[in-house]
Write a protein that holds these residues in place. Structure first.
Motif, PDB file in Angstrom:
ATOM      1  N   ASN A 196      53.173  62.955  19.469  1.00 56.84           N
ATOM      2  CA  ASN A 196      53.176  62.003  20.587  1.00 56.84           C
ATOM      3  C   ASN A 196      54.408  62.169  21.468  1.00 56.84           C
ATOM      4  O   ASN A 196      54.914  61.202  22.046  1.00 56.84           O
ATOM      5  N   GLU A 206      49.400  65.424  29.075  1.00 61.06           N
ATOM      6  CA  GLU A 206      48.701  66.350  28.179  1.00 61.06           C
ATOM      7  C   GLU A 206      47.811  67.331  28.933  1.00 61.06           C
ATOM      8  O   GLU A 206      47.674  68.493  28.538  1.00 61.06           O
ATOM      9  N   GLU A 340      44.536  72.384  23.034  1.00 58.85           N
ATOM     10  CA  GLU A 340      44.343  70.941  22.895  1.00 58.85           C
ATOM     11  C   GLU A 340      45.614  70.279  22.351  1.00 58.85           C
ATOM     12  O   GLU A 340      46.136  70.665  21.300  1.00 58.85           O
ATOM     13  N   GLU A 342      45.905  67.180  21.228  1.00 59.24           N
ATOM     14  CA  GLU A 342      45.637  66.314  20.079  1.00 59.24           C
ATOM     15  C   GLU A 342      45.690  67.054  18.744  1.00 59.24           C
ATOM     16  O   GLU A 342      45.801  66.410  17.702  1.00 59.24           O
ATOM     17  N   LYS A 345      48.706  66.927  15.734  1.00 56.56           N
ATOM     18  CA  LYS A 345      48.831  66.044  14.575  1.00 56.56           C
ATOM     19  C   LYS A 345      48.564  66.768  13.259  1.00 56.56           C
ATOM     20  O   LYS A 345      48.838  66.229  12.188  1.00 56.56           O
ATOM     21  N   SER A 390      36.129  68.644  15.076  1.00 58.05           N
ATOM     22  CA  SER A 390      36.822  68.683  16.374  1.00 58.05           C
ATOM     23  C   SER A 390      36.810  70.093  16.957  1.00 58.05           C
ATOM     24  O   SER A 390      36.606  70.275  18.171  1.00 58.05           O
TER      25      SER A 390
END
Length: 433
Positions: A196, A206, A340, A342, A345, A390
């Protein structure tokens, strides 16, 4: 030696059995009253001989048949062999041996009502004897259980020694490979950017990061750089943006400098600064590139030795015993993950394992994750499912939208047209259900 009149052929008369018809013959055989006068004549001859042996021209069939076939070791008596003392002694000893064997009691093999041995009876006076039938039933049941366990062991998937073929290859470092990857797994926790960190940036987001990395993938392919360089470039960008705020117009410069530093670390011949300025359409000067390079290295404290997803990809592909097609598809999927934001993480080792699992599922049409892969990655199939779904979503939209750099790269023959593989839609459909 006196010979009776019974030996004269003229005086031998046919018996009643030989004269009468077949019906009377069958009746007499049934009641057991058939007379054998000719046998009696031969027996009388043998009784008159010295030593009780048969006439040389006569075969004593009754003597050989005694014993009901138990004494099979007796030699056959030749009908025309002269009887000598030695031969007579052999016959006498063989007959004696057969008579001793006939006296031994016969034990029925099919009997299941035999009680336990004497040794078991001496163990305890109060123990009741157990029938052999019960013992055999217990042995059969134990044997079946043991057989089932052994069959389970046989069909249990074995872990393959993936380093066995490289035992004589000194460059493979088989003796240290386990310690090396254990160290990589420890280091990756401290060498990844925060998932984050974009919240700290004011002028970028992003989406801008994704556009930058998609463009750098095309630049990396145009310069024909090593695969390690691309993964290290993305790692340097994220770690630098986590610690340094950047305005929007300098974001492309950060990407170019990160690739320059990665090339100096990984490549044999790094591209020139002038080439990077030219590929940016002269948006930046040579001085700006060198100043940004100095700022990035000082911010990261010259820490370039970090484990990226590429390091784990090579190890896990070896565990999966991949072919060229699976390797190319796996790298295409993991490069889609680089774009990407995301996916930050997940640690690099987890992304590498999920990409390989997704590639296997895509090619084979079934969810496949071997015991060898699970052991070397330390990730089970259930742990990888969320990340894998994903990745399938990224694969479905890889050819659409503005971020199509990875799809165009893997649509040529050099990369085996890996982009033409159909995504594993059923993984996403399972989530929707």
């Amino acid at each position: 030696m006196a010979i009776t009149d019974e030996n004269k052929p003229a005086l031998i008369k046919p018996s009643d059995v030989q004269v009468k018809g077949g019906a009377e013959m069958a009746a007499r055989k049934f009641v057991g009253v058939e007379t054998r006068s000719n046998r009696r004549v031969l027996g009388a001859i043998n009784q008159n001989l010295v030593g009780g042996q048969g006439y040389p021209c006569v075969v004593n069939k009754r003597g050989l048949s005694d014993g009901n076939g138990i004494c099979d070791k007796n030699l056959p008596v030749c009908g025309h062999r002269p009887i000598t003392r030695k031969y007579a002694a052999q016959i006498a000893s063989s007959q004696k041996h057969c008579s001793e064997e006939n006296k031994k009691p016969k034990i029925a093999a099919e009997s299941f009502s035999v009680w336990e041995d004497d040794m078991e009876e001496n163990e305890a006076a109060n123990d009741k004897p157990v029938p052999m039938s019960l013992e055999q039933t217990e042995k059969v049941s134990k044997g079946k259980d043991q057989m089932e366990v052994e069959m389970e062991d046989i069909f249990e998937e074995a872990v393959i020694d993936i380093d066995g073929d490289d035992a004589k290859n000194h460059l493979a470092a088989v003796e240290y490979v386990g310690d090396l990857f254990a160290n990589y797994r420890t280091m990756e926790v401290y060498s990844c950017a925060s998932p984050n960190y974009m919240a700290q940036q004011v002028d970028i987001n992003e989406r801008m990061r994704s556009i930058l990395i998609d463009w750098l993938i095309e630049v990396h392919h145009k310069f024909e750089l090593r695969e390690e360089t691309l993964f290290l470039t993305v790692n340097l960008i994220d770690r630098f943006l986590e610690k340094q705020g950047i305005v929007r117009k300098k974001l492309q410069l950060v990407g170019l400098v990160a690739m320059l530093v990665a090339c100096k670390y990984e490549e044999v011949c790094a591209p020139l600064v002038e080439d990077l300025v030219l590929i940016s359409d002269k948006a930046y000067t040579r001085k700006e590139v060198l100043e940004m390079e100095s700022m990035m290295l000082n911010t990261l404290q010259f820490n370039m030795s970090v484990p990226t997803a590429y390091v784990f990809m090579r190890r896990y592909l070896k565990a999966a015993q991949c072919d060229r097609k699976l390797e190319l598809l796996s790298f295409m999927l993991v490069e889609l993950c680089l774009v990407e934001y995301e996916m930050l993480k997940f640690p690099p080792s987890f992304i590498a394992a999920a990409a390989i699992y997704t590639a296997q599922t895509t090619l084979y049409g079934v969810q496949q994750w071997s015991k060898t892969c699970e052991v070397h990655t330390t990730y089970s199939e259930d742990q990888l499912l969320e990340c894998s779904r994903s990745i399938v979503g990224y694969h479905q939209k890889a050819a659409t939208g503005k971020l199509t750099g990875v799809h165009r790269k893997y649509s040529i023959s050099k990369f085996g047209y890996a982009a033409k593989c159909e995504p594993a839609h059923f993984l996403v459909q399972q989530t929707q259900q």
